[in-house]
Structures are given as structure tokens and as C-alpha cells.
Design a protein around this motif. Structure first.
Motif, PDB file in Angstrom:
ATOM      1  N   ALA A 121       3.191 -25.835 -19.802  1.00  0.00           N
ATOM      2  CA  ALA A 121       3.039 -25.999 -18.352  1.00  0.00           C
ATOM      3  C   ALA A 121       4.272 -25.490 -17.624  1.00  0.00           C
ATOM      4  O   ALA A 121       5.411 -25.748 -18.040  1.00  0.00           O
ATOM      5  N   TYR A 122       4.046 -24.785 -16.531  1.00  0.00           N
ATOM      6  CA  TYR A 122       5.160 -24.347 -15.687  1.00  0.00           C
ATOM      7  C   TYR A 122       5.542 -25.450 -14.702  1.00  0.00           C
ATOM      8  O   TYR A 122       6.660 -25.462 -14.196  1.00  0.00           O
ATOM      9  N   TRP A 123       4.630 -26.350 -14.397  1.00  0.00           N
ATOM     10  CA  TRP A 123       4.962 -27.497 -13.561  1.00  0.00           C
ATOM     11  C   TRP A 123       5.679 -28.544 -14.399  1.00  0.00           C
ATOM     12  O   TRP A 123       5.675 -28.489 -15.633  1.00  0.00           O
ATOM     13  N   GLY A 124       6.305 -29.506 -13.713  1.00  0.00           N
ATOM     14  CA  GLY A 124       7.106 -30.500 -14.418  1.00  0.00           C
ATOM     15  C   GLY A 124       6.796 -31.916 -13.982  1.00  0.00           C
ATOM     16  O   GLY A 124       5.699 -32.214 -13.481  1.00  0.00           O
ATOM     17  N   ILE A 125       7.771 -32.795 -14.125  1.00  0.00           N
ATOM     18  CA  ILE A 125       7.547 -34.225 -13.958  1.00  0.00           C
ATOM     19  C   ILE A 125       7.199 -34.607 -12.522  1.00  0.00           C
ATOM     20  O   ILE A 125       6.357 -35.480 -12.298  1.00  0.00           O
ATOM     21  N   HIS A 126       7.831 -33.951 -11.561  1.00  0.00           N
ATOM     22  CA  HIS A 126       7.512 -34.276 -10.163  1.00  0.00           C
ATOM     23  C   HIS A 126       6.074 -33.894  -9.820  1.00  0.00           C
ATOM     24  O   HIS A 126       5.363 -34.634  -9.122  1.00  0.00           O
ATOM     25  N   SER A 127       5.635 -32.753 -10.332  1.00  0.00           N
ATOM     26  CA  SER A 127       4.250 -32.326 -10.103  1.00  0.00           C
ATOM     27  C   SER A 127       3.271 -33.264 -10.791  1.00  0.00           C
ATOM     28  O   SER A 127       2.209 -33.597 -10.242  1.00  0.00           O
ATOM     29  N   LEU A 128       3.631 -33.707 -12.002  1.00  0.00           N
ATOM     30  CA  LEU A 128       2.770 -34.633 -12.729  1.00  0.00           C
ATOM     31  C   LEU A 128       2.592 -35.936 -11.960  1.00  0.00           C
ATOM     32  O   LEU A 128       1.468 -36.431 -11.803  1.00  0.00           O
ATOM     33  N   ARG A 129       3.701 -36.485 -11.497  1.00  0.00           N
ATOM     34  CA  ARG A 129       3.600 -37.746 -10.752  1.00  0.00           C
ATOM     35  C   ARG A 129       2.765 -37.550  -9.476  1.00  0.00           C
ATOM     36  O   ARG A 129       1.963 -38.422  -9.105  1.00  0.00           O
ATOM     37  N   ALA A 130       2.939 -36.437  -8.815  1.00  0.00           N
ATOM     38  CA  ALA A 130       2.181 -36.191  -7.593  1.00  0.00           C
ATOM     39  C   ALA A 130       0.687 -36.060  -7.893  1.00  0.00           C
ATOM     40  O   ALA A 130      -0.155 -36.575  -7.147  1.00  0.00           O
ATOM     41  N   ARG A 131       0.348 -35.387  -8.986  1.00  0.00           N
ATOM     42  CA  ARG A 131      -1.068 -35.257  -9.338  1.00  0.00           C
ATOM     43  C   ARG A 131      -1.690 -36.628  -9.603  1.00  0.00           C
ATOM     44  O   ARG A 131      -2.839 -36.879  -9.227  1.00  0.00           O
ATOM     45  N   GLU A 132      -0.917 -37.523 -10.217  1.00  0.00           N
ATOM     46  CA  GLU A 132      -1.410 -38.865 -10.481  1.00  0.00           C
ATOM     47  C   GLU A 132      -1.469 -39.715  -9.214  1.00  0.00           C
ATOM     48  O   GLU A 132      -2.369 -40.541  -9.044  1.00  0.00           O
ATOM     49  N   ASN A 133      -0.524 -39.497  -8.325  1.00  0.00           N
ATOM     50  CA  ASN A 133      -0.426 -40.325  -7.117  1.00  0.00           C
ATOM     51  C   ASN A 133      -1.439 -39.946  -6.043  1.00  0.00           C
ATOM     52  O   ASN A 133      -1.825 -40.792  -5.223  1.00  0.00           O
TER      53      ASN A 133
END
Length: 474
Positions: free
Chosen positions: A26-38
Motif C-alpha cells: 500500500a502507498y497509503w499509511g496509518i493516517h489514511s487507514l484510520r481515516a478510512r475506518e473513521n
């Protein structure tokens, strides 16, 4: 924010809230992951909005170039950041922008998503693994001299400029289609109507030219609103004071951004005001609402003029695009004007959303720009599509029912208005009332009453007399 590899399939990234596993590719990271979940809100990711993604990459590229020139970024880091941004501008990696378009945080998650994608692609270009943020960091390097609060609104303005250009092209094509019909129908006499009642004669060409003129006026207003988008607050950082930037950064970054985008971008005169004020978006939305209202009115007219066909006005024929009923054989509905009507209703609703979101700003920031952005994107893109389908699937194929129109003019008591200058209002009124009572043509009643001879009456009822100013001679 850091990352370590744990396997061929996963890497662990860390932020202030803790650690999370991220897919290694993945080119996205932890901040993107949290945002997708939120934010599982709309189901539409920002990657589905190429104009906004490209605009974000343009901003990041301009920032990297300015930071390189000012010694904030080493040339090698700036170079791979610029290269990664160019790839995104060219259409690559858009699927890696995974954050929902509707989000809390004033667009922070969108900015973080961009930072992470650009950083990881830049690391690849350096020959390093994704997540090696100690070598090139999404925030420290890609986001250098920036804040979401200047990146996001700047990118939004650029995206609006790009999308408005496409809308203006679609509107111009629709206007040209109406102009062509106005020319085709220029010799067809018909009855004009006010309050849905017969008024006075006009040509169908005049009627269709009106639709073209209305579109042309709205093109001009949209052009004016588009010019409000070229003032940006890049370099304002958090609240407009420019904290954490070199004094020369903002003008240099805006200069680079103008070169990259080809837009006549200018730096806002007061960056604190520009960071909190969303009035330009409200203005743009208002013009889009104006476009929607007039397009919808035009489509209302097309539906009325084609109504029936046997028992309605039936003055024009719309192209038959689909079967109209699952129960009534042979029925064909005005589906293209109907879909444009519905787009108009959506745009009008979006305008209220934008109005309320703009009003809700507090102190030095408006936290609700994501919903402003999403509403504007939908309004512009749907209006563009609506204009295109109205042009190609409806207006270009409209035909006129010439014989029915001629009969309607002859039957209408509205012709009596043309008698005012020669018979006077009282006499013309008597003729009109008799025509409505008996259904007999106005011309026949005038001749029968001996009010005018045939030659004079023919002169009074000529199309060029009925449809434009005319100087009567005693």
C-alpha cells in the motif's frame, strides 16, 4: 510516524495513537487507514475525484520546488517528491487515495493520504521500501512548510477551476445546439404564452434563441465565479500567519503552482482572512444554482411544448430515447429533460448544504470544507453531464410540428392583440371574446364585421408585424 517491515505482506506504522499493520504494497499509511475506518460515510473515496487528486499533487509539487529553492528540502528528496507528484498528475496511483470524501478534520485526512502516497512512491524512486519514513517522511518532508488549512482549500480551488472549464465547454455546446434550432425554426410562427394562456404570436426561432441567450448569460457568470477561485492561501499554514515557513516561501510556492497548473493563481492579500473565509465557494455555488434553475425551466418548457402528443400542446417532438411505460403501449416520455430537472434539484439542495457549511465556520478556520468540496464537485460534474445529455440526446433531435403550429395561430384569440393599433382596444377585445366563444378565427370575424378589408388585414397579420416592433402608418 514511523514504519518497520514485519513480513512480505505487512508493515507496521506508528502514529501518536499507537501502531497499526498496513499492507506492505500500500502507498497509503496509518493516517489514511484510520481515516478510512473513521469515515465510512459516502462510499466515495477521494481517489474517485481525479480533479481533486491531481490538484493535491500540483500543490505538493509546488511546495517541494519552493522548499528546494529555499534550502528547506535537499535536492534529492525534492526531486523524487516532484517526480511522484507528476506521476499522480498524469493519472497514476489514484486508487491509493482511499479516504472518504466526507470526513471530519477540515480535510486533514485527505492531506495525510496525499502525503503518504507521495512519500511512499518517492521512497520507491529512491530504491527504498515503502514505509522507510526515516529516509523520507510524509509530514516532515512531503508536508514541509504546509498545513492542511492551506493545502486543502488551495487544492479545492484548483480542482474547481479545472472542472468549471469542462462545464463551460458543455454549456457552450448546449447553447450552440439551441442556436442551431433557433435558426432552423426561424420561419415558424406560433403562439407565445403567459401564465400558460395564449398571449401573442412569436416565432419558434425566437423561443429557442431565448434558451441559448440564457445559457450564454450563465456562462459569463460562471466565468466570473471561476476567477474567484484563482486567489489561494498557500503558505498560510495553520491559521494564516505563515508559521513554520520561510518568508519567501508563500510567493514562491504560488508562483510555482501557477506554472504547474497553467492557472493565473494569485496569493491572497490577507492570508488569515483567506484561511477562514469560504465566501468564494458560496458565490460559486450560487451561480451553479442559477444555472440549474434556468436549465430546469428550459426543460419544463420542452416537456410542455412536447406534451400529449395527441391531447397536449404537441408543438415539438423530442427524440424518442426509450419506451415510456410497462403498461401503456406506445408511450414515450421526455426522459432527458426529466433527468436534467432532477440534476437541477440536486444542485439547488447542494447549494443549501454549502451555505450552511460556510456559515458554520468558527474563528480562524472552517472545519466543514470537505462537505463544501463534495457538494461542489457533484454540482459541477452532474451539471456537465446533464448539459451533455440534453445536447446530444434531446436538443439536436428536436423537430417542429409546423402544421399544428400554424393552425393554432389561426385559431387563437391572441391574434386580436395585433389589431389594437388599427381597430383600438375595445373593438379588438370584442373580436377576441367572439373568437373564444365561437372558436372561429380572428381574421374571419374581422372580415365578416367589415372592420378591415382583406388587404389591410393581411398586412396587419404578417409574421414580421406580429413578431417584432412595427411602425403603423395611418
Amino acid at each position: 510516524m514511523s514504519s518497520i517491515a514485519t513480513s512480505d505482506r505487512l508493515r507496521i506504522e506508528h502514529d501518536l495513537l499507537g501502531e497499526r499493520e498496513i499492507p506492505a504494497d500500500a502507498y497509503w499509511g496509518i493516517h489514511s487507514l484510520r481515516a478510512r475506518e473513521n469515515f465510512p460515510i459516502s462510499g466515495s473515496a477521494i481517489g474517485g475525484q481525479p480533479g481533486l487528486v491531481k490538484a493535491l499533487a500540483c500543490v505538493k509539487m509546488a511546495a517541494a520546488r519552493a522548499n528546494r529553492d529555499l534550502g528547506v528540502l535537499p535536492a534529492d528528496k525534492a526531486g523524487v517528491i516532484v517526480q511522484a507528484c507528476q506521476e499522480i498528475i498524469d493519472g497514476a496511483l489514484h486508487e491509493q487515495f482511499i479516504v472518504d470524501v466526507i470526513q471530519g478534520g477540515a480535510g486533514t485526512s485527505t492531506n495525510m493520504n496525499a502525503n503518504e502516497v507521495i512519500a511512499n512512491r518517492a521512497l520507491e524512486l529512491l530504491g527504498e521500501a515503502k514505509g522507510r519514513y526515516e529516509l523520507l517522511h510524509p509530514i516532515q518532508d512531503v508536508n514541509a512548510s504546509q498545513s492542511t488549512n492551506d493545502v486543502y482549500p488551495t487544492a479545492l480551488r484548483i480542482a474547481m477551476c479545472f472542472s468549471l472549464e469542462r462545464l463551460l465547454v458543455a454549456m457552450a455546446e448546449l447553447r450552440s445546439a439551441f442556436e442551431a434550432k433557433a435558426l432552423e425554426f426561424g420561419d415558424i410562427l406560433k403562439m407565445g404564452r403567459t401564465q400558460l394562456q395564449d398571449a401573442v404570436p412569436m416565432t419558434m426561432g425566437q423561443e429557442f434563441l431565448t434558451y441559448a441567450v440564457m445559457l450564454g448569460e450563465d456562462e459569463a457568470r460562471l466565468g466570473e465565479a471561476r476567477m474567484l477561485m484563482v486567489e489561494v492561501n498557500l503558505g498560510a499554514t495553520a491559521i494564516g500567519t505563515g508559521i513554520n515557513t520561510d518568508p519567501d516561501y508563500s510567493p514562491l510556492a504560488v508562483q510555482y503552482l501557477a506554472e504547474i497548473t497553467g492557472l493565473p493563481l494569485v496569493r491572497a492579500a490577507n492570508m488569515i482572512e483567506a484561511t477562514q473565509d469560504t465566501g468564494a465557494f458560496v458565490q460559486l455555488s450560487g451561480v451553479l444554482k442559477r444555472v440549474a434553475c434556468k436549465l430546469s425551466k428550459t426543460c419544463n418548457d420542452l416537456r410542455l411544448l412536447s406534451s400529449g402528443p395527441q391531447s397536449g400542446l404537441n408543438e415539438i417532438n423530442l427524440p424518442e430515447r426509450a419506451a415510456g411505460s410497462s403498461i401503456m403501449p406506445g408511450k414515450v416520455n421526455p426522459i432527458i429533460p426529466e433527468v436534467v430537472n432532477q440534476v437541477a434539484y440536486e444542485v439547488i439542495g447542494n447549494d443549501m448544504t454549502i451555505t450552511m457549511a460556510s456559515e458554520a465556520g468558527q474563528l480562524q478556520l472552517n472545519a466543514f470544507e470537505p462537505i463544501i468540496a463534495w457538494s461542489l464537485v457533484k454540482s459541477i460534474s452532474h451539471l456537465e453531464a446533464a448539459c451533455a445529455t440534453l445536447t446530444h440526446n434531446c436538443v439536436k433531435g428536436i423537430t417542429a410540428n409546423r402544421e399544428r403550429l400554424a393552425q393554432a395561430v389561426q385559431r387563437s384569440a391572441g391574434l386580436a392583440t395585433a389589431l389594437n393599433p388599427v381597430l383600438g382596444y375595445e373593438a379588438a377585445t370584442r373580436i377576441a371574446r367572439e373568437a373564444m366563444r365561437t372558436g372561429r378565427p380572428v381574421a374571419e370575424l374581422v372580415l365578416e364585421a367589415g372592420l378591415l378589408d382583406a388587404e389591410t388585414l393581411a398586412q396587419v397579420l404578417k409574421p414580421e408585424v406580429l413578431t417584432k416592433p412595427y411602425r403603423y402608418r395611418a
